[in-house]
Design an enzyme around this catalytic site. Structure first.
Site, PDB file in Angstrom:
ATOM      1  N   ALA A   1      11.532 -37.656  -7.325  1.00  0.00           N
ATOM      2  CA  ALA A   1      11.539 -38.000  -8.745  1.00  0.00           C
ATOM      3  C   ALA A   1      11.459 -39.509  -8.868  1.00  0.00           C
ATOM      4  O   ALA A   1      12.084 -40.240  -8.093  1.00  0.00           O
ATOM      5  CB  ALA A   1      12.811 -37.484  -9.415  1.00  0.00           C
TER       6      ALA A   1
ATOM      7  N   ARG B   1      21.980 -23.363  -6.544  1.00  0.00           N
ATOM      8  CA  ARG B   1      23.095 -22.995  -7.416  1.00  0.00           C
ATOM      9  C   ARG B   1      22.716 -22.892  -8.895  1.00  0.00           C
ATOM     10  O   ARG B   1      23.427 -22.252  -9.675  1.00  0.00           O
ATOM     11  CB  ARG B   1      24.251 -23.985  -7.245  1.00  0.00           C
TER      12      ARG B   1
ATOM     13  N   LEU C   1      21.807 -29.005  -1.259  1.00  0.00           N
ATOM     14  CA  LEU C   1      20.484 -28.421  -0.969  1.00  0.00           C
ATOM     15  C   LEU C   1      20.479 -26.901  -1.112  1.00  0.00           C
ATOM     16  O   LEU C   1      19.873 -26.179  -0.329  1.00  0.00           O
ATOM     17  CB  LEU C   1      20.000 -28.829   0.431  1.00  0.00           C
TER      18      LEU C   1
ATOM     19  N   GLU D   1       0.826  -1.207   0.000  1.00  0.00           N
ATOM     20  CA  GLU D   1       0.000   0.000   0.000  1.00  0.00           C
ATOM     21  C   GLU D   1       0.863   1.261   0.000  1.00  0.00           C
ATOM     22  O   GLU D   1       0.534   2.246  -0.685  1.00  0.00           O
ATOM     23  CB  GLU D   1      -0.916   0.012   1.230  1.00  0.00           C
TER      24      GLU D   1
END
Length: 350
Positions: A157, A215, A212, A53
């Site tokens: 996966a 990159r 983790l 706002e």
């Protein structure tokens, strides 16, 4: 689509520009309309910075028009002093006569008080425009404040024949078995960049030696979380490099060092509520559970999860570690070259 919905849609588009930068605050977009024309726009760009706002009002070149305008905002304007002053006070002071709001803020220090301030200041308020879309925009924020835990994404996966790994020997540890391609990998890193934390178990850390990080994408690295009950993992693993903040849940000790913290929990009890409680106390609004199979299945069995991100590759392993059983409702699919991402949503309500 109504006029109010059209401008609220624009607010949602703007809000998404803050993805990965606003937590623990929500993503918020704002649009100011005068006589059927947008004269100001803004979004919450970064935690600690001006709210949507404020940025929208500051973008208006002729402030006199504010007194005849409507401001649209995805989330109820704040009513409390935090790192910035209350936006509801600014709207009243700017003499904006009408405010259209997507949804109420679930944060206890706002939660309707911003709307009350606007009404006491003589502002006309319309609530609930594209409410479902505005809640979806900030699903992490709403889950955190309403369920008192992070938003949980289970990710893995699997091959066409339903495996997540081959049967690897000790010699093959440290070399991940890639199932999907480079485009899927980039998307995984993009997802990490907007989530608060990423969690893996001991076997995944030992077998894959993951970093983790993000990159392969521009953005912030998530908090890295590791389960290592007996503190058996070698300190040479990437997760112990101290380059990014890492928390190790274990049964032995509490210890805090630079970018590496050990938190003791009771493995004789269900560890999931304990981990989520610690993350809640750390103000972590979302976590990706990336493995392994046992850890992912423990979340599925307890029904404490929000989304599953299933990456399907076109490879065949024929034998190995079977993938977890998928649960939930399909809410989105995306092709990534020859790979496919399917997103499932948990409807159990936990």
């Amino acid at each position: 689509m109504t006029t109010d919905e059209k401008y609220m849609s624009r607010c949602i588009e703007l809000a998404k520009l803050g993805a990965g930068e606003t937590a623990p605050n929500p993503m918020v977009g704002a649009v100011i309309v005068y006589n059927g024309r947008i004269i100001g726009e803004g979004y919450h760009q970064k935690h600690g910075g001006p709210h949507a706002e404020v940025n929208a009002i500051n973008s208006v070149s002729n402030r006199e028009l504010l007194t005849q305008s409507t401001i649209y905002v995805t989330l109820e304007p704040c009513a409390h002093f935090g790192l910035t002053p209350p936006c509801s006070d600014l709207i009243v002071a700017s003499r904006i006569p009408r405010v259209v709001i997507g949804t109420i803020d679930p944060f206890v220090e706002v939660a309707g008080e911003g709307i009350n301030k606007l009404k006491r200041g003589g502002v006309k308020v319309k609530l609930g425009v594209l409410e479902n879309q505005c809640r979806e925009l900030n699903k992490r924020f709403f889950t955190f404040h309403e369920k008192k835990r992070p938003f949980i994404i289970l990710k893995w996966a699997q091959t066409t024949d339903g495996f997540i790994d081959i049967d690897r020997s000790q010699k093959e540890f440290g070399e991940p078995t890639w199932i999907t391609g480079s485009l899927a990998l980039r998307l995984v890193h993009k997802i990490r960049s907007v989530e608060g934390a990423v969690l893996v178990g001991r076997k995944t850390a030992e077998k894959d030696n993951p970093s983790l990080t993000v990159r392969n994408w521009k953005g912030k690295n998530p908090l890295r979380i590791l389960l290592d009950r007996e503190l058996q993992l070698p300190q040479a693993l990437n997760l112990f490099d101290k380059l990014e903040k890492t928390v190790v849940f274990n049964s032995i000790k509490n210890d805090a060092g630079t970018n590496l913290e050990f938190k003791k929990i009771d493995f004789q009890k269900n560890i999931i509520p304990q981990i989520l409680n610690e993350l809640y106390k750390l103000n972590i609004q979302s976590v990706i559970v990336e493995g392994g199979k046992q850890l992912i299945e423990s979340f599925i069995e307890t029904k404490i999860w929000d989304e599953i991100h299933l990456f399907s590759g076109d490879k065949f392993f024929y034998s190995g570690v079977k993938a977890p059983q998928v649960a939930g409702e399909v809410v989105a699919t995306e092709m990534l070259d020859s790979d496919k991402l399917t997103i499932f949503r948990n409807s159990s309500g936990k």
